[in-house]
Design a protein around this motif. Sequence first.
Motif: not given
Length: 167
Positions: A12, A15-16, A19, A152-154, A157
């Motif tokens: 990820g 994606t991260v 984000t 999750s990516p959020q 992050a």
Amino acid sequence: MSIILIGFMGAGKTTVAQTLATDYQLGMADTDDLLSQRFHCPTGQLLTTLGEARFRQLEYQALQEVISQKISVIATGGGIIESAASLALLQATPNVFWLAVDFMTCWQRIAGDLSRPIAAQTNQKALTMRFKRRQIAYRVASNIIIEATQKSPQQLAAEIYSHYQND
Ligand code: S3P
């Protein structure tokens, strides 16, 4: 100081990084994207055409560039630690975050992905061996390990950003 994300294919990283860039208004770069833009060729195809040794040299140069440009968030390709030069550079650089994800999660994300030749040209058993070998290098290269399975990516992050701010 940059935030640098390392980890296996499917962890990820991209994606991260995206984000982090969106949620905290930071600039970002991805060494894979840099190479594909520079050579007008998808990274997987570049790796297959040039061979892994040459690809790792180019990847090292891209890493050097983005670090020296002080880009806030840097996503890397999963095999960056295969190069001794990149590994040494990462070791000498602060804020290298290893997105540690279990093998089956990565496998589910990357199995059959033709854009990733290292995963596409092998079977699950051989890739597990590569995964295990790389775990050692990711540990050596990183200063902070982020347990990233099932987050999750959020969430990731936010966790990374709080480490970064408190550093
Ligand atoms: C590779 C991972 C890929 C890409 C290339 C090689 C690897 O990046 O750099 O296909 O050796 O693990 P991702 O980790 O973003 O898939």
